[in-house]
Design an enzyme around this catalytic site. Structure first.
Site, PDB file in Angstrom:
ATOM      1  N   CYS A   2      -9.177  -7.886  36.037  1.00 18.17           N
ATOM      2  CA  CYS A   2      -8.637  -8.168  37.370  1.00 18.17           C
ATOM      3  C   CYS A   2      -8.399  -6.877  38.152  1.00 18.17           C
ATOM      4  O   CYS A   2      -8.192  -5.813  37.571  1.00 18.17           O
ATOM      5  CB  CYS A   2      -7.304  -8.891  37.244  1.00 18.17           C
ATOM      6  SG  CYS A   2      -7.398 -10.346  36.210  1.00 18.17           S
ATOM      7  N   ARG A  28     -14.014  -5.590  39.466  1.00 17.05           N
ATOM      8  CA  ARG A  28     -13.147  -5.792  38.312  1.00 17.05           C
ATOM      9  C   ARG A  28     -12.950  -7.265  37.994  1.00 17.05           C
ATOM     10  O   ARG A  28     -12.308  -7.612  36.994  1.00 17.05           O
ATOM     11  CB  ARG A  28     -11.767  -5.169  38.582  1.00 17.05           C
ATOM     12  CG  ARG A  28     -11.823  -3.702  38.891  1.00 17.05           C
ATOM     13  CD  ARG A  28     -10.436  -3.170  39.175  1.00 17.05           C
ATOM     14  NE  ARG A  28      -9.597  -3.279  38.007  1.00 17.05           N
ATOM     15  CZ  ARG A  28      -9.559  -2.412  37.008  1.00 17.05           C
ATOM     16  NH1 ARG A  28     -10.319  -1.341  37.060  1.00 17.05           N
ATOM     17  NH2 ARG A  28      -8.763  -2.594  35.984  1.00 17.05           N
ATOM     18  N   TRP A  88     -10.398 -12.023  36.985  1.00 14.39           N
ATOM     19  CA  TRP A  88     -11.410 -12.257  35.952  1.00 14.39           C
ATOM     20  C   TRP A  88     -10.664 -13.042  34.884  1.00 14.39           C
ATOM     21  O   TRP A  88      -9.810 -12.501  34.193  1.00 14.39           O
ATOM     22  CB  TRP A  88     -11.920 -10.926  35.419  1.00 14.39           C
ATOM     23  CG  TRP A  88     -13.067 -11.016  34.475  1.00 14.39           C
ATOM     24  CD1 TRP A  88     -14.397 -11.165  34.795  1.00 14.39           C
ATOM     25  CD2 TRP A  88     -13.017 -10.921  33.034  1.00 14.39           C
ATOM     26  NE1 TRP A  88     -15.146 -11.181  33.652  1.00 14.39           N
ATOM     27  CE2 TRP A  88     -14.334 -11.035  32.563  1.00 14.39           C
ATOM     28  CE3 TRP A  88     -11.987 -10.766  32.111  1.00 14.39           C
ATOM     29  CZ2 TRP A  88     -14.653 -10.986  31.204  1.00 14.39           C
ATOM     30  CZ3 TRP A  88     -12.303 -10.717  30.772  1.00 14.39           C
ATOM     31  CH2 TRP A  88     -13.623 -10.826  30.318  1.00 14.39           C
ATOM     32  N   ASN A 114      -2.683  -7.773  36.014  1.00 19.06           N
ATOM     33  CA  ASN A 114      -3.929  -7.514  35.293  1.00 19.06           C
ATOM     34  C   ASN A 114      -3.549  -7.215  33.855  1.00 19.06           C
ATOM     35  O   ASN A 114      -2.683  -6.383  33.613  1.00 19.06           O
ATOM     36  CB  ASN A 114      -4.643  -6.306  35.912  1.00 19.06           C
ATOM     37  CG  ASN A 114      -5.778  -5.794  35.047  1.00 19.06           C
ATOM     38  OD1 ASN A 114      -6.431  -6.566  34.355  1.00 19.06           O
ATOM     39  ND2 ASN A 114      -6.013  -4.497  35.077  1.00 19.06           N
ATOM     40  N   GLY A 115      -4.187  -7.916  32.898  1.00 14.75           N
ATOM     41  CA  GLY A 115      -3.876  -7.686  31.483  1.00 14.75           C
ATOM     42  C   GLY A 115      -3.616  -9.003  30.790  1.00 14.75           C
ATOM     43  O   GLY A 115      -3.982 -10.064  31.302  1.00 14.75           O
ATOM     44  N   GLU A 483     -30.475  -0.317  25.773  1.00  8.02           N
ATOM     45  CA  GLU A 483     -29.916  -0.289  27.126  1.00  8.02           C
ATOM     46  C   GLU A 483     -30.848  -1.012  28.112  1.00  8.02           C
ATOM     47  O   GLU A 483     -30.374  -1.738  29.002  1.00  8.02           O
ATOM     48  CB  GLU A 483     -29.684   1.169  27.557  1.00  8.02           C
ATOM     49  CG  GLU A 483     -29.197   1.375  28.968  1.00  8.02           C
ATOM     50  CD  GLU A 483     -27.872   0.672  29.287  1.00  8.02           C
ATOM     51  OE1 GLU A 483     -27.192   0.201  28.374  1.00  8.02           O
ATOM     52  OE2 GLU A 483     -27.562   0.575  30.493  1.00  8.02           O
ATOM     53  N   LYS A 487     -29.404  -4.127  30.253  1.00  9.16           N
ATOM     54  CA  LYS A 487     -29.432  -4.154  31.720  1.00  9.16           C
ATOM     55  C   LYS A 487     -30.176  -5.389  32.189  1.00  9.16           C
ATOM     56  O   LYS A 487     -29.751  -6.084  33.087  1.00  9.16           O
ATOM     57  CB  LYS A 487     -30.171  -2.885  32.195  1.00  9.16           C
ATOM     58  CG  LYS A 487     -29.737  -2.278  33.446  1.00  9.16           C
ATOM     59  CD  LYS A 487     -28.422  -1.557  33.451  1.00  9.16           C
ATOM     60  CE  LYS A 487     -27.460  -1.863  32.415  1.00  9.16           C
ATOM     61  NZ  LYS A 487     -26.207  -1.270  32.369  1.00  9.16           N
ATOM     62  N   GLU A 490     -28.113  -8.605  31.576  1.00 15.73           N
ATOM     63  CA  GLU A 490     -26.881  -8.636  32.383  1.00 15.73           C
ATOM     64  C   GLU A 490     -27.136  -9.108  33.809  1.00 15.73           C
ATOM     65  O   GLU A 490     -26.375  -9.894  34.342  1.00 15.73           O
ATOM     66  CB  GLU A 490     -26.281  -7.219  32.506  1.00 15.73           C
ATOM     67  CG  GLU A 490     -25.402  -6.793  31.368  1.00 15.73           C
ATOM     68  CD  GLU A 490     -24.850  -5.375  31.580  1.00 15.73           C
ATOM     69  OE1 GLU A 490     -23.708  -5.150  31.233  1.00 15.73           O
ATOM     70  OE2 GLU A 490     -25.581  -4.487  32.096  1.00 15.73           O
ATOM     71  N   HIS A 506     -39.934  -6.782  11.145  1.00 13.93           N
ATOM     72  CA  HIS A 506     -39.067  -7.354  10.104  1.00 13.93           C
ATOM     73  C   HIS A 506     -38.327  -8.597  10.591  1.00 13.93           C
ATOM     74  O   HIS A 506     -37.276  -8.929  10.057  1.00 13.93           O
ATOM     75  CB  HIS A 506     -38.066  -6.305   9.624  1.00 13.93           C
ATOM     76  CG  HIS A 506     -38.733  -5.145   8.941  1.00 13.93           C
ATOM     77  ND1 HIS A 506     -39.463  -5.271   7.774  1.00 13.93           N
ATOM     78  CD2 HIS A 506     -38.815  -3.836   9.296  1.00 13.93           C
ATOM     79  CE1 HIS A 506     -39.949  -4.090   7.426  1.00 13.93           C
ATOM     80  NE2 HIS A 506     -39.572  -3.193   8.345  1.00 13.93           N
ATOM     81  N   LYS A 605     -16.604  -5.051  35.300  1.00 11.45           N
ATOM     82  CA  LYS A 605     -16.947  -3.658  35.036  1.00 11.45           C
ATOM     83  C   LYS A 605     -15.983  -3.005  34.061  1.00 11.45           C
ATOM     84  O   LYS A 605     -16.378  -2.219  33.213  1.00 11.45           O
ATOM     85  CB  LYS A 605     -16.956  -2.874  36.344  1.00 11.45           C
ATOM     86  CG  LYS A 605     -17.444  -1.466  36.147  1.00 11.45           C
ATOM     87  CD  LYS A 605     -18.100  -0.920  37.355  1.00 11.45           C
ATOM     88  CE  LYS A 605     -18.875   0.331  37.024  1.00 11.45           C
ATOM     89  NZ  LYS A 605     -20.107   0.059  36.296  1.00 11.45           N
TER      90      LYS A 605
HETATM   91  C1  G6P Z   1     -17.992  -3.789  30.349  1.00 13.14           C
HETATM   92  C2  G6P Z   1     -19.086  -3.574  31.379  1.00 13.14           C
HETATM   93  C3  G6P Z   1     -20.221  -2.765  30.778  1.00 13.14           C
HETATM   94  C4  G6P Z   1     -19.671  -1.457  30.202  1.00 13.14           C
HETATM   95  C5  G6P Z   1     -18.572  -1.733  29.170  1.00 13.14           C
HETATM   96  C6  G6P Z   1     -17.894  -0.452  28.713  1.00 13.14           C
HETATM   97  O1  G6P Z   1     -18.439  -4.658  29.365  1.00 13.14           O
HETATM   98  O2  G6P Z   1     -19.577  -4.816  31.854  1.00 13.14           O
HETATM   99  O3  G6P Z   1     -21.170  -2.457  31.793  1.00 13.14           O
HETATM  100  O4  G6P Z   1     -20.710  -0.739  29.618  1.00 13.14           O
HETATM  101  O5  G6P Z   1     -17.574  -2.550  29.764  1.00 13.14           O
HETATM  102  O6  G6P Z   1     -17.226   0.122  29.801  1.00 13.14           O
HETATM  103  P1  G6P Z   1     -16.683   1.608  29.799  1.00 13.14           P
HETATM  104  O7  G6P Z   1     -15.912   1.725  31.084  1.00 13.14           O
HETATM  105  O8  G6P Z   1     -15.811   1.745  28.594  1.00 13.14           O
HETATM  106  O9  G6P Z   1     -17.848   2.507  29.737  1.00 13.14           O
END
Ligand code: G6P
Length: 610
Positions: A2, A28, A88, A114-115, A483, A487, A490, A506, A605
């Site tokens: 949040c 957020r 969120w 938030n939390g 990665e 990406k 996501e 495998h 994020k």
């Molecule tokens: C969330 C985001 C990801 C990010 C991860 C770690 O899951 O959606 O995109 O890589 O957190 O975030 P950080 O701020 O610890 O790199």
């Protein structure tokens, strides 16, 4: 997670200021949003959906006239204080009723949070038994009722807030307003909260972009601290109300850096910002003549072994970093942060490195705390100055990528790779480093060359309706394959997986068909390239389309249907360059599929819960 904002001193602009702040915090969380304004009266408006849903509901009626008002009123006051929240969900689905702010029984108190309040069920049972009525599924709703109870005992507002918060267990950044009180009250424990100071107004928020337009002066609150703002000033105290002296920091980036600058999406803008982000990261840290890397901000580090803890994209950077450390003879391992505490490896003169863009990811913070508890030295590799990871770790190394708004990490991943590369060079100090350093110097212009001339969109056009997408690579290209797939899934919502190239045969090979494109990262012409080409042939034999991401040094093109070219470079920079092409393919595929690229469903994020 949040996003929260509070402000005092913005007069008739208060509501606009809150909405502007929320738009900067939407990364957020974006499943519901709400605001409250308070002066002699308190008014609240909340809506499920994105911020636009809240915005339209506000433009159709004045805040005080709506159904959702708690106290009758005749319009906005001259200088109300206000709070705003973008959610969120953790407790209860994203509905109007679960959206913040939450209120007490009398409608005098409004709270955003938030939390996660871990003991909320116990508190809720206790308050319900006393006759309090609840209207949401959230953990947050206990807080206004606790404040109400404290006010009823005759406590002054600030004391009532401190008393209510002292009952909470768990993680929280909280802001509260009370009708008839010209202040915003805030508390922090394990969730980010910063205070912004301008000449005429004061702000509280989860993150600086929420108020950066108004000030570059900030105070980072610590766990256990309380803050109060009104139109005349600010104060930070501890739980007993004793004033805590805080230092004021100056933010170094411009407000424009948090805008889209003409790009359709933040993600595309941030992909294009990579050359600049990398230059910033390298600036003043590389002595090319001397062939050395100098990271002046770090104290002495001489670890026997290194453990990385990280999540999501940052975990992929950690996998890359662990390989680099092993290549200089320091045993290193990368752990998914949420798994670290379940089997912490022995720690003895270990350095535990938390890689975290935000510096606020709960899983990573928890792993770092576990490591410290066991006696390890800790280092935060992060983008956010003053973040919890930066403050709690023994050392902090900044990746200097600038603010990243798109939920899918792009430029921060590039900057993490380069920062980890600099770290190993700093610790290694060998003659052989000159070539590597030259590779780093050329990196920003090599990334620019890709951005200026890429066929990523054509590849996306050709394959964006496939059944699934696979990404393979060896060595330093393995994290890039992971990665690339992360990406892709996501932001496109399509099934995508990344594998070490040799592992495909495998098991995952069973999934490969003519409708599952395989992206293979192959650079150089050494043993690894030769072996990956062998894996490409296995795929080709199953009629799967192959897209090679390559510098052209090997003959992988012969076996590929398409090529995404990258400039010739060193192995460690090639990984980063290959990743830029994959970022662009994901972006264009998601755009063709009309996905909400900057705010993918269910993701946030900065995830501040475990
Ligand atoms: C969330 C985001 C990801 C990010 C991860 C770690 O899951 O959606 O995109 O890589 O957190 O975030 P950080 O701020 O610890 O790199």
């Amino acid at each position: 997670m949040c996003g929260i904002i509070g402000c005092a001193g913005r007069g008739g602009e208060t509501l606009d200021t809150l909405m502007h702040g929320l738009s900067k915090l939407e990364y957020r969380g974006y499943d519901s949003a709400g605001v409250a304004l308070s002066n002699e009266e308190l008014s609240v408006r909340r809506k499920a959906g994105t911020l636009d849903a809240l915005r339209s509901s506000l433009s159709s009626q004045t805040l005080l006239d709506g159904d959702d008002s708690t106290v009758e009123g005749d319009g906005l006051h001259d200088n109300p204080v206000g709070i705003g929240h973008t959610r969120w969900s953790t407790h209860g689905p994203p509905t109007d009723d679960n959206a913040h702010p939450h209120r007490d029984c009398t409608g005098r108190v409004a709270v955003i949070h938030n939390g996660i309040i871990e003991n909320y069920q116990e508190l809720r049972d206790e308050l319900a038994a006393e006759g309090h009525e609840f209207h949401s599924d959230t953990d947050t709703e206990v807080v206004p009722h606790l404040i109400e109870t404290a006010l009823d005992t005759g406590m002054a507002p600030e004391e009532a807030v401190r008393s209510a918060v002292s009952r909470l267990e768990g993680a929280y950044a909280i802001c509260a307003v009370i009708a008839g009180v010209d202040r915003v009250f805030a508390a922090r424990n394990d969730s980010p909260l910063v205070l912004g100071i301008s000449e005429e107004a004061y702000f509280l928020a989860s993150d600086v972009p929420a108020f950066r337009e108004f000030t570059d002066q900030v105070v980072y609150l610590d766990d256990g601290e309380f803050a109060v703002i009104n139109k005349n000033g600010w104060r930070v105290t501890d739980v007993d109300g004793t004033v805590v002296e805080k230092s004021i920091n100056t933010i170094e980036w411009d407000p424009e850096e948090t805008g889209k600058s003409g790009y359709d999406h933040y993600m595309l803008k941030e992909i294009h910002e990579q050359p600049r982000a990398l230059r910033q990261c390298l600036q003043g840290r590389v002595d090319e003549l001397g062939g050395e890397v100098l990271l002046d901000e770090l104290g002495a580090l001489d670890p026997d072994t290194v453990q990385f803890v990280a999540c999501g994209t940052s975990y992929h950077a950690a996998l890359y970093g662990a390989q680099l450390f092993r290549s200089i003879g320091i045993p290193a391992q990368a752990f998914i942060a949420s798994e670290y505490a379940t089997s912490v490896p022995p720690i003895e003169n270990d350095l535990v490195i938390g890689v975290t863009q935000s510096g606020e990811t709960a899983d990573t913070l928890s792993a770092l705390r576990e490591a410290r508890h066991r006696g390890a030295k800790t280092l935060a590799v992060t983008n956010v100055v003053g973040s919890t990871a930066a403050r709690e770790c023994d050392e902090a190394l900044y990746i200097r990528a600038g603010p990243e708004i798109g939920v899918a990490a792009t430029k921060t991943f590039a900057s993490q790779l380069i920062t980890l590369s600099l770290l190993t060079l700093h610790l290694n100090g060998s003659e052989d480093d000159r070539d590597v350093i030259a590779g780093l110097r050329d990196l920003p212009s090599n990334v620019q060359a890709i951005l200026d001339d890429t066929n990523a969109r054509e590849i996306a056009e050709e394959y964006h309706d496939s059944d699934a997408y696979f990404f393979i690579g060896r060595g330093l290209h393995h994290p890039v394959a992971l990665e690339g797939a992360l990406k892709f899934k996501e932001i496109s919502y399509e099934h995508a997986e990344g594998f070490p190239a040799g592992e495909l045969k495998h098991g995952p090979l069973a999934l490969v068909t003519e409708n599952t494109p395989v992206f293979a990262v192959v650079t150089g012409d050494g043993e690894q390239a030769r072996k990956t080409i062998g894996n490409v042939k296995e795929v080709e034999a199953r009629d799967a389309p192959v897209i090679a991401v390559t510098d052209g040094a090997s003959d992988v093109e012969r076996y590929a249907d398409h090529v995404l070219e990258i400039p010739e470079s060193t192995p460690r920079t090639a990984a980063l360059l290959a990743n830029v092409q994959l970022q662009l393919v994901s972006y264009h595929a998601a755009a063709l599929l009309d996905r909400p690229i900057d705010k993918p469903r269910n993701l946030a994020k900065s995830v501040t819960v475990e």
